[in-house]
Design an enzyme around this catalytic site. Structure first.
Site, PDB file in Angstrom:
ATOM      1  CE  LYS A   1      38.119  42.755  39.770  1.00 51.37           C
ATOM      2  NZ  LYS A   1      38.168  41.715  38.716  1.00 51.37           N
ATOM      3  CB  SER A   2      36.561  46.673  34.487  1.00 50.62           C
ATOM      4  OG  SER A   2      35.913  45.544  35.012  1.00 50.62           O
TER       5      SER A   2
ATOM      6  NE  ARG B   1      38.462  47.040  29.497  1.00 48.31           N
ATOM      7  CZ  ARG B   1      38.017  45.985  30.180  1.00 48.31           C
ATOM      8  NH1 ARG B   1      38.324  45.869  31.470  1.00 48.31           N
ATOM      9  NH2 ARG B   1      37.287  45.056  29.593  1.00 48.31           N
TER      10      ARG B   1
ATOM     11  CG  ASP C   1      31.407  39.992  36.490  1.00 50.95           C
ATOM     12  OD1 ASP C   1      31.433  38.753  36.349  1.00 50.95           O
ATOM     13  OD2 ASP C   1      32.363  40.728  36.188  1.00 50.95           O
TER      14      ASP C   1
ATOM     15  CE  LYS D   1      32.821  36.087  34.462  1.00 42.80           C
ATOM     16  NZ  LYS D   1      33.422  37.367  34.078  1.00 42.80           N
TER      17      LYS D   1
END
Length: 407
Positions: A22-23, A27, A290, A317
């Protein structure tokens, strides 16, 4: 949807294809919006990435990103430098409690006009995009790395690039380095010396396919499953031994929890070590907050203690994750204490059965507690929340012979 998880199969064997990071995906989606000639492969099928994609290709005046914190930060910067575009960025009730002021003030240093629709410092926000000629921003270094990455991702499209000075001790450095590495892959010139990051302007990039690595945060739940099984060998795809993702630190952390990790091409295999000498672990997770939820649940399941530090960002978060962990682990019979930036779990061999785990609209709460089903039957409330980052999670548990039944 509330799920009862249990299993009689304590010997785990299998191969799982985990969705793209996802990160990285979020981006790259933003970079593709800036440079349309790049193409993406193995992108995340998470809710967050779908929300991000929809916002980038749409023309709506009101952009609702629901629970997607990454999208809120990244899109705030994107729309701010998108000349002649005016949008209102909003989200879920929890998103409207998550601070955005630090990023808004940073963009104000670049001359961007952003106003608050409700409470100062929090979404919803009204953004009037403009062509940016200013190039210098100062920002506190100990804030969420997403604020920093948001600025870096749009920096090459600013007329004079960006010089970002970070004040104080920098947290979540791996995520900043991930952003810079992706810019480097597109031949965008950057430098990171001391506390100053520079991104130089770039009109266009070469056409290129960018392949997203699978998500290491999602892999953490399989490290936990392997640790809590009687015996286990699970292979995950597609992973790199030299990953851009900070959560790849899982390999060295879980080595101290009895797991050997090997790589073969894009495959990563996790094997539980026999006769491992378990001891209380002390982990500093400043760069990888995380995975704190996964680690503390693993330690509970192994009957060992842990002391985790560097967790200050967990309070802002999807939920206040430290308080949520304290409440849910206490239900399970754990002796746990938390501070603003740390968590301590005492060793205990007893875990209460059939406990209902509240998930607080937080995907990681649901998935972090799931491996405990190897020890006791456990109920996960609002289990559909996993779609935020890993929609296939419950099906992948079924593939490992877990009984997953809806209540």
């Amino acid at each position: 949807m509330n799920l009862l998880l249990q299993t009689n199969h304590k010997n785990l064997q299998g191969q799982i294809a985990v969705t793209g990071s996802k990160s990285e995906t979020n981006r790259l989606l933003l970079l593709k919006a800036l440079f349309p000639n790049i193409t993406l492969a193995n992108t995340s099928n998470s809710d967050d990435s779908e929300v991000m994609q929809k916002a980038l290709v749409g023309n709506d005046e009101i952009v609702d990103i629901h629970h997607a914190g990454t999208a809120m930060r990244f899109l705030t910067a994107y729309f701010a430098v998108n000349a002649d575009r005016e949008v209102v960025m909003t989200g879920s009730s929890r998103m409207q409690e998550r601070p955005i002021k630090i990023l808004v003030e940073a963009l104000a240093q670049l001359g961007v006009e952003i106003s608050y629709e409700k409470e100062e410092g929090y979404p919803p926000i009204r953004i009037k995009g403009k062509k940016v000629t200013a190039s210098k921003v100062n920002l506190a270094a100990n804030v969420s790395s997403q604020y920093i990455s948001a600025l870096l991702l749009v920096a090459s499209k600013l007329e004079n690039g960006l010089e970002l000075t970070l004040e104080g001790e920098i947290t979540s450095i791996p995520y900043i380095k991930m952003t810079l590495a992706l810019l480097k892959d597109l031949d965008i010139q950057t430098s990171f010396e001391g506390n100053v990051i520079k991104v130089f302007p770039k009109e266009a990039v070469e056409s290129k396919e960018m392949v997203v690595e699978s998500d290491w945060s999602s892999a953490s739940y399989f490290f936990s499953l392997v640790a809590l099984a009687d015996t286990a060998s699970i292979t995950l795809t597609s992973y790199k031994e030299n990953s851009l993702q900070g959560d790849s630190e899982l390999v060295s952390l879980y080595e101290k929890l009895g797991i050997k990790t090997t790589f073969d091409g894009n495959k990563m295999t996790l094997v539980k070590q026999e006769n491992f000498n378990y001891q209380t672990v002390n982990f500093e997770l400043n760069n990888t907050p995380d995975i704190a939820q996964t680690i503390v649940v693993t330690c509970l399941g192994l009957g060992i203690g842990c002391h985790l530090t560097g967790l200050h960002t967990l309070k802002i978060k999807e939920t206040d994750r430290l308080e949520a962990l304290r409440i849910e682990l206490t239900k399970l019979g754990a002796a746990i204490s938390v501070t603003n930036d740390s968590l301590t779990l005492n060793a205990s061999q007893n875990i209460n059965h059939n406990v209902r785990i509240a998930t607080y609209n937080d995907h990681r709460m649901a998935m972090a507690f799931a491996p405990l089903a190897l020890k006791v039957p456990i109920i996960i409330d609002d289990a559909e929340v996993v779609s935020k980052s890993y929609p296939d999670f419950w099906n992948d548990l079924k593939a490992l012979k877990f009984e997953v039944s809806e209540l």
